[in-house]
Design an enzyme around this catalytic site. Structure first.
Site, PDB file in Angstrom:
ATOM      1  N   SER A 184     -10.960  -0.930  -1.328  1.00 37.96           N
ATOM      2  CA  SER A 184      -9.693  -0.967  -0.843  1.00 37.96           C
ATOM      3  C   SER A 184      -9.983  -1.165   0.862  1.00 37.96           C
ATOM      4  CB  SER A 184      -8.915   0.445  -0.878  1.00 37.96           C
ATOM      5  OG  SER A 184      -8.563   0.634  -1.933  1.00 37.96           O
TER       6      SER A 184
ATOM      7  N   HIS B 273      -3.812   6.239   2.880  1.00 37.55           N
ATOM      8  CA  HIS B 273      -4.517   4.894   2.578  1.00 37.55           C
ATOM      9  C   HIS B 273      -4.123   3.662   3.254  1.00 37.55           C
ATOM     10  CE1 HIS B 273      -5.778   1.922  -0.391  1.00 37.55           C
ATOM     11  NE2 HIS B 273      -6.644   2.519  -0.590  1.00 37.55           N
TER      12      HIS B 273
ATOM     13  N   ASP C  87       0.761  -1.146   0.041  1.00 41.90           N
ATOM     14  CA  ASP C  87      -0.018  -0.108  -0.002  1.00 41.90           C
ATOM     15  C   ASP C  87       0.865   1.231   0.152  1.00 41.90           C
ATOM     16  OD1 ASP C  87      -2.346   1.928   0.513  1.00 41.90           O
ATOM     17  OD2 ASP C  87      -3.454  -0.199   1.044  1.00 41.90           O
TER      18      ASP C  87
END
Ligand code: NAG
Ligand code: NAG
Ligand code: NAG
Ligand code: NAG
Ligand code: NAG
Ligand code: NAG
Length: 768
Positions: free
Chosen positions: A544, A214, A139
Site C-alpha cells: 500500500s 491509510h 482509499d
C-alpha cells in the site's frame, strides 16, 4: 487460536445473514450499445428497467439500485435475491453478473533514498514537481487539515478538472483547495453488506474524511506538499514530501473499516474517469482472479483506453509464489522494498547476549525505557496469552515485567495496549516463522521492540534456561545507511501471475517498509496515550505504501511528457529500474539475491524514468489480441474490453503476435521448446540514436536477437526486433522450473540510455 477466531466470526456472520431475506449485492454488466435500440431517454431509466422486470411487485426497484455506471463499465450494482439473480442473468443485453467482492487495503525520507532532490537539476525541476497532473487515490479518505495537503505553493486547479468536493460529516467544500482538488465517498456497497450481515456498522465519518489514516498516508506519499520538521515522535525527523509535491490530489473514499467493496470501487472509477484524473492509485486488492471476473481489471481497462494510468499494490501475501494481485497487463503492479533507514532497539539479555530489534518508541524520555526488567512469556491456557490478546494476560504474572508477545492474529499496537492494561512495563514483539526477519515498526504505548524469528527463538530458549530471565532494550533512535537496501520486503506478493503467467508480474518495486507520511491529527499512531496523540505523521508498511510512490513518479513523467500513453509511462518506469542496491550488489530477498518474480523489473529510479531513451508502447487494441492469445472466449473478452471479436480471425491476422510488454515471460511446453517473440521500441530520446543489444540468457536457454543494432533517425520513430528462445533442456521433471535473464538496449554513444527488460523462462509442468 487464530483458526478458532476466524471460525467464530464466520459463524456469527452466517447466523445474521439468515435474517436478511437473502439479498446480496451484484454488479450487472450490460451491453455497451444495448440502449441504442430501446425507447429509454436516459441510462438510469434503462438500468432501472432491468430491475423493474426482475423484482416485479414486492419492492420499489429504485430502492434496490446502488449505482448506475457508464464510464468504467456499462451497468449497475443492485441488491438481488437468488431467484432474481437467475432472472437477471437470462435477460437480453446482460453480459455478466458478478457478486460484490470485499477487498482489503494493502497495508519522508523515501524521496531522498530514491535520489530526488529539490535543488539539483533533475526530475523534480524538469517536471515542475509533477505540475498539472491529477492523481486520483481510491482509499479510506483524507485528513484535509494535514500540513501535507496545504496548497500554499500550488498553481491553480487544472482547467480539465471536472470533479467535486462532496460534503458530508465534518467535511465541506472549504476542505478542498488547490492541492486537494476533489473528494468524494462511496458507501452504498459497504452499507448494503453491513445491512445483510446484521452487524452494527463501525463508527466512522460518513464523508471523504479519513477515519482510518491509510488514505491520508498513501495520498500524501504520492503528492504531499513539503512539510519541514516532520517526524514520528521525534524519530525519522526531516522534511516530509510526496513523490510529486506539485501534483494535485483527488480522494475517492471507497474503503471503510470493514473493507472496500468492488461496487463502490467501480463507482469511484466511473466518476474519476469523467472527473479528468491522469493517474489512479489503488493500494487495495484481494486474491488473484480471472480478469473477466475482476471489477478493478474491467474498470481500469476503460480508464486505460481514456489515457488514465492505473497503479496498484501487488498485495502483502508474500513470500508465497503466485500471490501477486492486480495483475492485468494494463495495470502497473507494485511490490515493496525496504529503505536503509532503521530504528535500532536491540535487546541486551541477562546472560550478556545481544539480540537485534527495532522500535518506533519515542525512546528514553518515558518511564521504564532502557531499564533492566524481568522477562515473561505467558504460554499457558487457551486465551491467546502468547499473542497478547486483550484480557489474556494475568496481571499477577506480568506486573512490572517485559512481556514477550508473538506476532500474528491481533493488531501489533493492540498487543502493546493489552500488555499495558494488564500492568506490563515493556513489550517484545517476537516474529514467528511466518514473519521471519521482517521488521515493520509501529508506535506503541509502552517501551517495545520487534525482533526477528531467529532472535525470538534465542530469546525464548534463554527465558526457558533460567529461573529469572531479564533484559534491557537499548534504544538508538534513527540510523541511516547502516544496512543494505533496497531489499525486497518479505511480505511483498510474488509472481508468477496465477491467471496470466505470460506477463511477468509484479512490474516494479518501490519503498514500502517503515514509510513516514501524513496521518489524521486526531488518531495518533494507533493507540498512544491521549497527550501524545496529536501527530501529523506516522509510519506504516505494506505494498500500500509502495503503490503511491510509483503513482507520484508517474505524475512526474506525465508532467514532463503529457502526450505519452499509460503504457509508455509504465515502460519508462520499468526499463530504467535498478537491480542492484546502494552497495552495487544484487537486491536481496532475505539471504538470497531476489528473483524477477519478487522484484519484476527492479527498484524504481525516478531520475532515469523521466528520460528513458526508448519505450515499449502498447495500443489499446493490442490488449485484445493478447487476450485472444490467452484463449479467452468471445464473451470473456467482450466483458473486459467491450469489443466483439472473433479470436479465430484476430489470431489468423496476427501470426507471431506478442504483447509489446517491457518485460518478457517465455513459457516452454512439452513438445514446444522454441519460441519467437517480437518487440517494438519507440525513440523518445535523442533524434539520431543507435542502440545495440546486450543479452544475459537464462540458464538452459539459447537466445538470439535480430537485428542486433537499431538506428533511429527521429523522435517517435518505432523499430521492431525479434528474439528467438530455444530450450537446451528436454523436460524431464514433473515440476515447473524457472530460469531468468535480461535483455538491454544500450545507446552506442551515450551509455546513460540503457533500456533493460527482465526475462523469465518457465518450463511448464509435464502433467499439464
Ligand atoms: C501539525 O500540523 C499543524 C498544522 O500545520 C500544526 O499547527 C501543528 O503544530 C502540527 N503538530 C505537530 C505535533 O507537529
Ligand atoms: C465548512 O465547515 C467549517 C468548519 O465546520 C465552517 O467554518 C465553514 O463555514 C464551512 N463552510 C461552508 C462553505 O459551509
Ligand atoms: C523541529 O522540532 C524540534 C522538536 O520537535 C525542535 O526542537 C526544532 O526547533 C524544530 N525545528 C524547526 C526548524 O522548527
Ligand atoms: C521450554 O521448555 C519446555 C519444557 O522444558 C519445552 O516444552 C518448551 O518447548 C521450551 N520452549 C522453548 C521455546 O524452548
Ligand atoms: C458478437 O457478434 C456475433 C456475430 O457477429 C453476434 O452473434 C453476437 O451476438 C455479438 N455479441 C455481442 C455481445 O454483441
Ligand atoms: C540526424 O542525422 C541526419 C542524417 O544523418 C541529419 O541530416 C540530421 O541533421 C541529424 N539530426 C540531428 C538533430 O542531429
Amino acid at each position: 487460536m487464530e483458526a478458532k477466531l476466524v471460525f467464530f466470526s464466520t459463524f456469527f456472520l452466517s447466523l445474521f445473514s439468515l435474517h436478511a431475506y437473502n439479498l446480496q449485492t451484484y454488479i450487472v454488466q450490460l451491453h455497451p450499445h444495448g440502449m441504442t435500440n430501446s425507447a429509454f431517454n436516459t441510462r438510469l431509466e434503462w438500468h432501472l428497467s432491468f430491475l423493474e422486470q426482475t423484482i416485479a411487485s414486492e419492492d420499489n426497484p429504485s430502492s434496490r439500485l446502488l449505482y448506475s455506471y457508464h464510464s468504467a463499465m456499462e451497468g449497475f450494482a443492485a441488491s438481488l435475491s437468488e431467484t432474481q439473480l437467475e432472472t437477471m442473468r437470462n435477460m437480453q443485453n446482460v453480459i455478466a453478473v458478478r457478486p460484490d467482492r470485499c477487498l482489503q487495503i494493502h497495508t519522508t525520507y523515501s524521496y531522498k533514498f530514491l535520489g530526488l532532490s529539490p535543488t539539483r537539476e533533475g526530475a523534480w525541476l524538469r517536471s515542475g514537481f509533477g505540475q498539472e497532473t491529477i492523481i486520483g487515490v481510491l482509499d479510506t479518505g483524507v485528513w484535509p487539515e494535514s500540513p501535507s495537503f496545504s496548497d500554499e505553493q500550488m498553481p491553480p486547479v487544472p482547467k480539465k478538472w471536472r470533479g467535486i468536493c462532496q460534503e458530508g460529516q465534518d467535511f465541506n467544500v472549504s476542505n478542498c483547495n488547490r492541492k486537494l482538488i476533489g473528494a468524494r465517498f462511496y458507501s452504498k456497497g459497504h452499507r448494503a453488506s453491513s445491512a445483510i450481515s446484521g452487524l452494527p456498522a463501525p463508527v466512522e465519518y460518513v464523508s471523504p474524511r479519513d477515519s482510518h489514516g491509510h488514505g491520508t498516508h498513501t495520498s500524501s506519499t504520492a503528492a504531499g506538499a513539503s512539510v519541514p520538521n516532520a517526524s514520528v515522535l521525534g524519530n525519522g525527523a526531516g522534511v516530509a514530501r510526496g513523490m510529486a509535491p506539485g501534483a494535485h490530489v483527488a480522494m475517492y473514499k471507497v474503503c471503510w473499516i470493514n473493507g472496500c467493496y468492488s461496487s463502490d470501487i467501480l463507482a469511484a472509477m466511473d466518476d474519476a474517469i469523467r472527473d479528468g484524473v491522469d493517474i489512479l492509485s489503488l493500494s487495495l486488492g484481494g486474491f488473484p482472479i480471472p480478469l473477466y471476473d475482476d471489477s478493478i481489471a474491467i474498470g481500469s481497462y476503460r480508464a486505460m483506453e481514456r489515457g488514465v494510468m492505473i497503479i496498484c499494490a501487488a498485495g502483502n501475501n508474500g513470500p508465497i509464489p503466485n500471490s501477486v494481485a492486480n495483475e492485468a497487463p494494463w495495470i502497473t503492479t507494485v511490490g515493496a522494498s525496504t529503505l536503509d533507514r532503521r530504528f535500532p532497539a536491540g535487546l541486551r539479555m541477562g546472560n550478556g547476549q545481544f539480540l537485534y530489534g527495532e522500535s518506533m518508541y519515542p525512546g528514553n524520555q518515558l518511564p521504564n525505557a532502557g531499564k533492566e526488567l524481568e522477562l515473561v512469556y505467558v504460554t499457558d491456557g487457551d486465551k491467546g496469552s502468547e499473542l497478547c490478546f486483550r484480557g489474556s494476560l494475568p496481571r499477577a504474572r506480568i506486573q512490572g515485567k517485559m512481556v514477550v508477545c508473538d506476532r500474528g492474529a491481533n493488531g501489533r499496537a493492540e498487543k502493546g495496549q493489552a500488555v499495558k492494561e494488564s500492568g506490563g512495563a515493556a513489550m517484545i514483539l517476537a516474529n514467528t516463522a511466518i514473519n521471519q526477519e521482517e521488521d515493520s515498526v509501529d508506535a506503541h504505548v509502552l517501551p517495545a521492540s520487534v525482533i526477528g524469528y531467529a532472535e525470538s527463538v534465542r530469546l525464548k530458549s534463554y527465558i526457558n534456561s533460567t529461573r529469572r530471565p531479564t533484559a534491557r532494550i537499548e534504544f538508538e533512535g534513527t540510523v541511516i545507511g547502516r544496512s543494505r537496501a533496497p531489499a525486497i520486503a518479505l511480505f511483498s506478493s510474488r509472481g508468477p501471475s496465477l491467471t496470466n503467467p505470460s506477463i511477468l508480474k509484479p512490474d516494479i518495486i518501490a519503498p514500502g517498509v517503515n514509510i513516514i507520511a501524513a496521518w489524521p491529527q486526531n488518531l495518533g499512531p494507533t493507540s498512544l496515550p491521549e497527550d501524545s496523540r496529536r501527530v501529523n505523521f506516522t509510519i506504516m508498511s505494506g505494498t500500500s505504501m509502495s503503490c503511491p510512490h510509483v503513482s507520484g513518479i508517474a505524475a512526474l513523467i506525465r508532467s514532463c511528457h503529457p502526450v505519452w500513453s499509460p503504457a509508455a509511462v509504465k515502460s519508462a518506469i520499468m526499463t530504467t529500474a535498478e537491480v542492484t542496491d546502494h552497495y552495487g550488489k544484487p537486491i536481496m530477498d532475505g539471504a538470497e539475491p531476489a528473483g524477477v518474480f519478487a522484484i519484476g523489473a527492479g527498484h524504481v529510479n525516478p531520475e532515469r524514468a523521466t528520460d528513458p531513451g526508448l519505450v515499449y508502447d502498447i495500443r489499446p487494441s493490442e490488449y485484445i489480441i493478447h487476450l485472444c492469445t490467452l484463449g479467452y472466449s468471445r464473451s470473456e473478452i467482450f466483458t473486459v474490453t467491450h469489443r466483439n471479436v472473433s479470436c479465430h480471425e484476430v489470431i489468423a491476422k496476427n501470426r507471431g503476435f506478442s504483447l509489446n510488454y517491457p518485460s518478457i515471460s517465455v513459457i516452454f511446453k512439452p513438445g514446444r521448446m522454441g519460441k519467437m517473440i517480437k518487440r517494438r521500441l519507440t525513440n523518445v530520446g535523442l533524434p539520431n540514436s543507435t542502440y545495440s543489444v546486450e543479452v544475459v540468457a537464462p540458464e538452459g536457454v539459447a537466445v538470439k536477437v535480430r537485428p542486433q543494432h537499431l538506428t533511429f533517425n527521429h523522435v517517435y520513430q518505432s523499430l521492431t526486433y525479434s528474439i528467438w528462445f530455444v530450450s537446451r533442456k528436454t523436460i524431464a521433471t514433473q515440476k515447473e522450473t524457472f530460469a531468468e535473464g535480461h535483455l538491454t538496449w544500450v545507446h552506442t554513444q551515450n551509455s546513460y540510455y540503457r533500456v533493460r527488460s527482465p526475462v523469465s523462462v518457465t518450463w511448464a509442468d509435464m502433467k499439464q
